[in-house]
Motif scaffolding. Sequence first.
Motif, PDB file in Angstrom:
ATOM      1  N   GLY A  25      53.750 -11.605  40.413  1.00 28.69           N
ATOM      2  CA  GLY A  25      53.788 -10.243  40.938  1.00 28.69           C
ATOM      3  C   GLY A  25      54.423  -9.281  39.941  1.00 28.69           C
ATOM      4  N   GLU A  26      55.502  -9.720  39.325  1.00 27.86           N
ATOM      5  CA  GLU A  26      56.188  -8.844  38.363  1.00 27.86           C
ATOM      6  C   GLU A  26      55.382  -8.699  37.073  1.00 27.86           C
ATOM      7  OE1 GLU A  26      58.444  -7.149  39.507  1.00 27.86           O
ATOM      8  OE2 GLU A  26      59.112  -8.293  41.243  1.00 27.86           O
ATOM      9  N   VAL A  27      54.764  -9.780  36.630  1.00 28.41           N
ATOM     10  CA  VAL A  27      53.902  -9.683  35.444  1.00 28.41           C
ATOM     11  C   VAL A  27      52.748  -8.713  35.729  1.00 28.41           C
ATOM     12  CG1 VAL A  27      52.291 -10.960  33.957  1.00 28.41           C
ATOM     13  CG2 VAL A  27      54.516 -11.949  34.519  1.00 28.41           C
ATOM     14  N   GLY A  28      52.255  -8.735  36.962  1.00 31.68           N
ATOM     15  CA  GLY A  28      51.200  -7.809  37.349  1.00 31.68           C
ATOM     16  C   GLY A  28      51.652  -6.357  37.263  1.00 31.68           C
ATOM     17  N   GLU A  29      52.886  -6.091  37.696  1.00 36.45           N
ATOM     18  CA  GLU A  29      53.398  -4.712  37.610  1.00 36.45           C
ATOM     19  C   GLU A  29      53.554  -4.283  36.148  1.00 36.45           C
ATOM     20  OE1 GLU A  29      56.587  -3.640  40.315  1.00 36.45           O
ATOM     21  OE2 GLU A  29      56.050  -5.287  41.655  1.00 36.45           O
ATOM     22  N   LEU A  30      53.983  -5.226  35.323  1.00 39.21           N
ATOM     23  CA  LEU A  30      54.090  -4.949  33.890  1.00 39.21           C
ATOM     24  C   LEU A  30      52.710  -4.626  33.297  1.00 39.21           C
ATOM     25  CD1 LEU A  30      55.908  -5.088  31.307  1.00 39.21           C
ATOM     26  CD2 LEU A  30      55.359  -7.525  31.197  1.00 39.21           C
ATOM     27  N   ALA A  31      51.719  -5.419  33.664  1.00 43.29           N
ATOM     28  CA  ALA A  31      50.362  -5.209  33.158  1.00 43.29           C
ATOM     29  C   ALA A  31      49.841  -3.823  33.550  1.00 43.29           C
ATOM     30  CB  ALA A  31      49.421  -6.298  33.674  1.00 43.29           C
ATOM     31  N   GLU A  32      50.148  -3.411  34.782  1.00 41.11           N
ATOM     32  CA  GLU A  32      49.649  -2.116  35.258  1.00 41.11           C
ATOM     33  C   GLU A  32      50.198  -0.945  34.436  1.00 41.11           C
ATOM     34  OE1 GLU A  32      50.479  -1.938  39.452  1.00 41.11           O
ATOM     35  OE2 GLU A  32      48.770  -3.216  39.959  1.00 41.11           O
ATOM     36  N   LEU A  33      51.408  -1.118  33.904  1.00 41.57           N
ATOM     37  CA  LEU A  33      51.995  -0.035  33.108  1.00 41.57           C
ATOM     38  C   LEU A  33      51.213   0.215  31.815  1.00 41.57           C
ATOM     39  CD1 LEU A  33      55.844  -0.705  33.286  1.00 41.57           C
ATOM     40  CD2 LEU A  33      54.515   0.952  34.597  1.00 41.57           C
ATOM     41  N   PHE A  34      50.601  -0.825  31.286  1.00 39.51           N
ATOM     42  CA  PHE A  34      49.986  -0.721  29.963  1.00 39.51           C
ATOM     43  C   PHE A  34      48.461  -0.778  29.984  1.00 39.51           C
ATOM     44  CE2 PHE A  34      54.304  -1.929  29.010  1.00 39.51           C
ATOM     45  CZ  PHE A  34      54.586  -1.204  27.884  1.00 39.51           C
ATOM     46  N   GLN A  35      47.864  -1.119  31.131  1.00 39.23           N
ATOM     47  CA  GLN A  35      46.445  -1.473  31.148  1.00 39.23           C
ATOM     48  C   GLN A  35      45.504  -0.423  30.556  1.00 39.23           C
ATOM     49  OE1 GLN A  35      46.085  -2.480  35.271  1.00 39.23           O
ATOM     50  NE2 GLN A  35      45.971  -0.385  35.984  1.00 39.23           N
TER      51      GLN A  35
ATOM     52  N   PHE D  13      37.781   3.288  28.911  1.00 42.63           N
ATOM     53  CA  PHE D  13      39.004   2.514  29.170  1.00 42.63           C
ATOM     54  C   PHE D  13      38.706   1.033  29.411  1.00 42.63           C
ATOM     55  CE2 PHE D  13      39.849   6.818  30.932  1.00 42.63           C
ATOM     56  CZ  PHE D  13      40.784   7.209  29.991  1.00 42.63           C
ATOM     57  N   HIS D  14      37.440   0.715  29.610  1.00 45.01           N
ATOM     58  CA  HIS D  14      37.083  -0.610  30.091  1.00 45.01           C
ATOM     59  C   HIS D  14      36.729  -1.599  28.991  1.00 45.01           C
ATOM     60  CE1 HIS D  14      36.238   0.711  34.531  1.00 45.01           C
ATOM     61  NE2 HIS D  14      37.449   0.988  34.118  1.00 45.01           N
ATOM     62  N   ASP D  15      37.569  -1.677  27.958  1.00 43.98           N
ATOM     63  CA  ASP D  15      37.413  -2.778  27.001  1.00 43.98           C
ATOM     64  C   ASP D  15      37.926  -4.049  27.679  1.00 43.98           C
ATOM     65  OD1 ASP D  15      40.367  -3.405  25.631  1.00 43.98           O
ATOM     66  OD2 ASP D  15      40.124  -1.441  26.568  1.00 43.98           O
ATOM     67  N   PRO D  16      37.497  -5.227  27.187  1.00 40.75           N
ATOM     68  CA  PRO D  16      37.843  -6.469  27.889  1.00 40.75           C
ATOM     69  C   PRO D  16      39.342  -6.675  28.101  1.00 40.75           C
ATOM     70  CG  PRO D  16      36.112  -6.886  26.283  1.00 40.75           C
ATOM     71  CD  PRO D  16      36.541  -5.464  26.088  1.00 40.75           C
ATOM     72  N   LYS D  17      40.161  -6.410  27.097  1.00 38.60           N
ATOM     73  CA  LYS D  17      41.596  -6.671  27.250  1.00 38.60           C
ATOM     74  C   LYS D  17      42.207  -5.777  28.324  1.00 38.60           C
ATOM     75  CE  LYS D  17      43.908  -7.774  23.394  1.00 38.60           C
ATOM     76  NZ  LYS D  17      44.330  -7.874  21.961  1.00 38.60           N
ATOM     77  N   SER D  18      41.788  -4.527  28.368  1.00 40.41           N
ATOM     78  CA  SER D  18      42.303  -3.628  29.407  1.00 40.41           C
ATOM     79  C   SER D  18      41.864  -4.081  30.785  1.00 40.41           C
ATOM     80  CB  SER D  18      41.809  -2.201  29.133  1.00 40.41           C
ATOM     81  OG  SER D  18      42.299  -1.741  27.887  1.00 40.41           O
ATOM     82  N   LEU D  19      40.626  -4.505  30.905  1.00 35.38           N
ATOM     83  CA  LEU D  19      40.124  -4.962  32.205  1.00 35.38           C
ATOM     84  C   LEU D  19      40.832  -6.246  32.650  1.00 35.38           C
ATOM     85  CD1 LEU D  19      36.320  -4.217  31.806  1.00 35.38           C
ATOM     86  CD2 LEU D  19      37.847  -3.175  33.500  1.00 35.38           C
ATOM     87  N   ILE D  20      41.135  -7.128  31.704  1.00 33.73           N
ATOM     88  CA  ILE D  20      41.876  -8.333  32.091  1.00 33.73           C
ATOM     89  C   ILE D  20      43.274  -7.947  32.587  1.00 33.73           C
ATOM     90  CG2 ILE D  20      42.811 -10.559  31.327  1.00 33.73           C
ATOM     91  CD1 ILE D  20      40.499 -10.700  29.305  1.00 33.73           C
TER      92      ILE D  20
END
Lengths: 105, 105, 105, 105
Positions: A25-35, D13-20
């Motif tokens: 869950g926390e890794v997911g929140e981290l990912a959302e900041l940078f996605q 925005f939808h390059d593979p790494k961002s989507l993952i």
Amino acid sequence: MRVFTEERDWGQFHDPKSLILALVGEVGELAELFQWLPADAAVDRAREDRLHERAGEELADVLIYLVRLADVLDIDLADAALRKLRGSSARFPAEEVRGQAPDKS
Amino acid sequence: MRVFTEERDWGQFHDPKSLILALVGEVGELAELFQWLPADAAVDRAREDRLHERAGEELADVLIYLVRLADVLDIDLADAALRKLRGSSARFPAEEVRGQAPDKS
Amino acid sequence: MRVFTEERDWGQFHDPKSLILALVGEVGELAELFQWLPADAAVDRAREDRLHERAGEELADVLIYLVRLADVLDIDLADAALRKLRGSSARFPAEEVRGQAPDKS
Amino acid sequence: MRVFTEERDWGQFHDPKSLILALVGEVGELAELFQWLPADAAVDRAREDRLHERAGEELADVLIYLVRLADVLDIDLADAALRKLRGSSARFPAEEVRGQAPDKS
């Protein structure tokens, strides 16, 4: 973290699978900041106050659950990390892999 | 980790998004170790040598990428974790939440 | 997937938390395929046979556990996705958000 | 999803790494819904309206990014899943693995 957990009687929730899900869950929140940030702009953007603070909070949350999980599993996390790093140093000799992305697959 | 990276000239791969993906990869390997174990047997099973060692390695990998990410983002990870834990202590007073699972949703 | 599971009597392992951990494991393998690729080269590299096949396998694994999880939770996944997409269409009117990355934070 | 993306000019925005990473974010939200539930109560609790709806939304989000990622990578997701399932059927003959958790390690 151990004291924090005991004071709240939360040890009952902290079986390994639940803690890994909390970590996820926390890794997911981290990912959302940078996605959606462009890859080459992420470091600069993370110098801005708001993202820097948010990223610090999410990294902290990941570390907190990681440390708690190590405690529940009776694993010395620092020792494990140092041994892993020594192993990686041997497996990937600097002169051989210099500048090449490690291939995991 | 910083020295290990510089010796291999791997800093070029360590932008934040790539490091988060690497962290996700290691969390995934950790999850695979525990996914099919009965929840109430996981701690005991993790005392067995093989799983204990594998879990230690995966926790180490998660920590290594977490520390590297903090370094790249110029975040003091230990300080961030202590501040987060202090914040959680204030948000969840022991006498109020004792024995209740925290509700994130 | 339901038939596959029943033939192997694996339903006993497929509680939601275990299935989410299995999903996390597969997402981790997917992340590992792309983690060190330059962001702007990932699509081209994924046209190469080997990565294309590997990526297909990992996407498939994620879908398989996702479908199985939906089945266990008695959720109509296709219906849920269509409703979500309709909701997002309303929340993010094309003319207002055109070309701007959605902000989740 | 393709139309939704094009109408908003979000393909950039939808390059593979961002989507993952976006997929990871949604998997994290899914994990948070279940993390503190007792493993043997999760299915029953997920029958309650609120959790059932939330779980449906998160599963939908995971599917949406998965489908989008498959589109960007030019992968036929349904075909890949069927082939994977056929492969698993061959690798794990029902009569041999019946009732045993598959060992990934």
